[in-house]
Design a protein around this motif. Structure first.
Motif, short mmCIF file in Angstrom:
data_model
loop_
_atom_site.label_atom_id
_atom_site.label_comp_id
_atom_site.label_asym_id
_atom_site.label_seq_id
_atom_site.Cartn_x
_atom_site.Cartn_y
_atom_site.Cartn_z
N GLY A 74 0.68 -1.34 0.08
CA GLY A 74 0.05 0.03 0.03
C GLY A 74 0.75 1.18 -0.11
N LYS A 75 0.30 2.30 -0.35
CA LYS A 75 0.87 3.53 -0.35
C LYS A 75 1.65 4.07 0.92
CE LYS A 75 -1.51 5.94 -4.10
NZ LYS A 75 -2.44 7.31 -4.45
N MET A 76 1.09 3.95 2.04
CA MET A 76 1.76 4.35 3.24
C MET A 76 2.94 3.37 3.63
SD MET A 76 1.48 6.42 5.63
CE MET A 76 -0.13 7.26 5.40
N LEU A 77 2.76 1.89 3.45
CA LEU A 77 3.94 1.17 3.47
C LEU A 77 4.76 1.60 2.78
CD1 LEU A 77 5.28 -1.21 4.68
CD2 LEU A 77 4.12 -2.72 3.32
N SER A 135 10.16 0.30 12.22
CA SER A 135 9.19 1.40 12.23
C SER A 135 8.13 1.13 13.24
CB SER A 135 8.43 1.60 10.65
OG SER A 135 7.84 0.37 10.52
N ASN A 136 7.07 2.03 13.28
CA ASN A 136 5.72 1.62 14.03
C ASN A 136 4.94 0.61 13.00
OD1 ASN A 136 6.08 3.20 16.35
ND2 ASN A 136 5.53 5.16 15.30
N LYS A 137 3.84 0.08 13.73
CA LYS A 137 3.13 -0.76 12.65
C LYS A 137 2.40 0.20 11.70
CE LYS A 137 1.40 -5.05 12.68
NZ LYS A 137 2.00 -6.23 12.93
N VAL A 138 2.30 -0.12 10.35
CA VAL A 138 1.73 0.43 9.41
C VAL A 138 0.22 -0.06 9.25
CG1 VAL A 138 1.89 1.22 7.11
CG2 VAL A 138 3.92 0.96 8.40
N LEU A 160 -2.74 -3.27 4.06
CA LEU A 160 -3.76 -4.54 3.99
C LEU A 160 -2.67 -5.93 3.55
CD1 LEU A 160 -6.41 -5.57 5.00
CD2 LEU A 160 -6.83 -5.14 2.72
N PRO A 161 -2.40 -6.71 4.58
CA PRO A 161 -2.73 -6.81 6.03
C PRO A 161 -1.53 -5.57 6.63
CG PRO A 161 -1.40 -8.54 5.36
CD PRO A 161 -1.83 -7.82 4.10
N PRO A 162 -1.71 -5.37 7.89
CA PRO A 162 -0.82 -4.31 8.60
C PRO A 162 0.71 -4.83 8.68
CG PRO A 162 -2.90 -4.50 9.87
CD PRO A 162 -2.88 -5.29 8.72
N ALA A 163 1.60 -4.16 8.34
CA ALA A 163 3.06 -4.38 8.16
C ALA A 163 3.88 -3.60 9.03
CB ALA A 163 3.29 -4.49 6.68
N ARG A 164 5.18 -3.84 9.10
CA ARG A 164 6.07 -3.33 9.83
C ARG A 164 7.67 -3.20 8.98
NH1 ARG A 164 6.03 -2.07 14.88
NH2 ARG A 164 4.98 -3.77 15.82
N VAL A 165 8.39 -2.25 9.12
CA VAL A 165 9.42 -1.99 8.35
C VAL A 165 10.68 -2.18 9.17
CG1 VAL A 165 10.75 -0.48 6.98
CG2 VAL A 165 8.34 -0.66 6.68
N TRP A 166 11.49 -2.96 8.90
CA TRP A 166 12.78 -2.96 9.43
C TRP A 166 13.82 -2.85 8.70
CZ3 TRP A 166 13.88 -5.20 14.72
CH2 TRP A 166 12.51 -5.85 15.32
N VAL A 167 15.15 -2.07 9.39
CA VAL A 167 16.23 -1.54 8.93
C VAL A 167 17.50 -2.01 9.56
CG1 VAL A 167 17.13 0.52 8.23
CG2 VAL A 167 14.67 0.68 8.33
N TYR A 168 18.23 -2.57 8.60
CA TYR A 168 19.62 -2.93 9.19
C TYR A 168 20.84 -2.50 8.56
CZ TYR A 168 16.56 -6.90 10.58
OH TYR A 168 15.63 -7.80 11.04
N ARG A 169 21.74 -1.99 9.56
CA ARG A 169 22.70 -1.08 9.06
C ARG A 169 24.02 -1.94 9.81
NH1 ARG A 169 21.10 4.01 7.30
NH2 ARG A 169 18.88 4.47 8.01
N ARG A 170 25.18 -1.91 8.93
CA ARG A 170 26.35 -2.19 9.75
C ARG A 170 26.99 -1.15 10.42
NH1 ARG A 170 29.66 -5.37 4.91
NH2 ARG A 170 28.72 -7.43 5.34
N PRO A 171 27.34 -1.26 11.72
CA PRO A 171 28.04 -0.45 12.43
C PRO A 171 29.10 0.36 11.67
CG PRO A 171 27.78 -2.14 13.73
CD PRO A 171 27.62 -2.50 12.37
#
Length: 216
Positions: free
Chosen positions: A54-57, A198-201, A205-216
Motif C-alpha cells: 500500500g501507499k503508506m507502507l 518502524s511503527n506498525k503500518v 492490508l494486512p498491517p505491516a512493519r518495516v525493519w532497517v539493518y545497518r552495519r555499524p
C-alpha cells in the motif's frame, strides 16, 4: 542467469517519448492487485503476497532512503512498482534505480512505468551476481519486498551480508514484513548489525512493519 531488460541511456528524442509514454503507464491499483493475485497463484513462494504494498507502507520504506546520499539504490522484488514510485517521489532519480525482479510480466510493466531505471530479470537472492556488475559505485540503500520468511534463516543472512558488501558503510537494508517477529532475529545481528523498526503500518492490508539493518 540474470537478464538486463533495459539500458537507461537514451537520446533527448527518446526521453521526450518516454515522458509521454509514462503518463499512460501510471499505476491502476485494481489492475495491479489482479496481477499480484495471478502471480501469487502461479508462484506463491516467489511472490509472497496477494496484493502489492500500500501507499503508506511504500512511503514508510522509502523514507529510510536519503536522496542526498550518492550512489545507486537497489530494489529487490519491486513487483508492480509501488515502492519504486515512492522512491521516485522521495527524490531518487530513476537513473539511480536498479530493480531486480524475478517475474517477467512485472519486468515488462516496470519498463513502461520506470523507463529510465535499470531493470534486471533475475534472482534477487543472488544479489552479487544480479546487481554487483551493474554498480558503478557503492550502493546508497537496498530496499527489499522479498518474502524472506519463505527462505531458511541462513539464506536470509547471506542476502543481508551480500547486500551490505555492495553498499556504503551505514547504508540501510530496508525490509518489510507482515510477521510479528523480525525477518532477521536479533540474536543473529548482535554485533554485526544495528536493527531498528518502524511503527506498525496499520493502513496497509494486512498491517505491516518495516525493519532497517545497518552495519555499524
Amino acid at each position: 542467469m540474470p537478464s538486463l531488460r533495459r539500458s537507461n541511456a537514451k537520446s533527448s528524442r527518446d526521453k521526450a517519448f518516454v515522458a509521454t509514454q509514462s503518463i499512460s503507464a501510471r499505476r491502476d491499483p485494481l489492475e495491479d492487485e489482479a496481477r499480484f493475485l495471478r502471480s501469487w497463484f502461479e508462484r506463491p513462494l516467489v511472490t509472497g503476497s496477494v496484493t502489492p504494498s500500500g501507499k503508506m507502507l511504500a512511503r514508510t520504506m522509502a523514507s529510510y532512503v536519503d536522496p542526498r546520499v550518492d550512489g545507486p539504490v537497489i530494489e529487490l522484488g519491486p513487483g508492480t512498482g509501488p515502492v519504486t514510485d515512492a522512491l521516485v517521489r522521495r527524490g531518487i532519480a530513476q537513473e539511480r534505480l536498479i530493480l531486480i525482479e524475478y517475474n517477467p510480466d512485472f519486468c515488462d510493466l516496470l519498463e513502461r512505468r520506470f523507463p529510465r531505471a535499470t531493470i534486471v530479470q533475475g534472482d534477487a537472492y543472488a544479489i552479487r551476481e544480479t546487481a554487483g556488475p551493474l554498480l558503478s559505485a557503492k550502493g546508497a540503500a537496498t530496499i527489499s519486498s522479498l518474502p524472506l520468511f519463505t527462505k531458511p534463516l541462513e539464506q536470509r543472512l547471506s542476502l543481508l551480508n551480500a547486500a551490505h558488501d555492495l553498499m556504503q558503510p551505514s547504508a540501510p537494508f530496508v525490509q518489510f514484513t507482515y510477521a510479528l517477529v523480525p525477518p532477521i532475529p536479533k540474536r543473529c545481528d548482535a554485533g554485526s548489525y544495528m536493527a531498528s523498526r518502524s511503527n506498525k503500518v496499520w493502513l496497509n492490508l494486512p498491517p505491516a512493519r518495516v525493519w532497517v539493518y545497518r552495519r555499524p
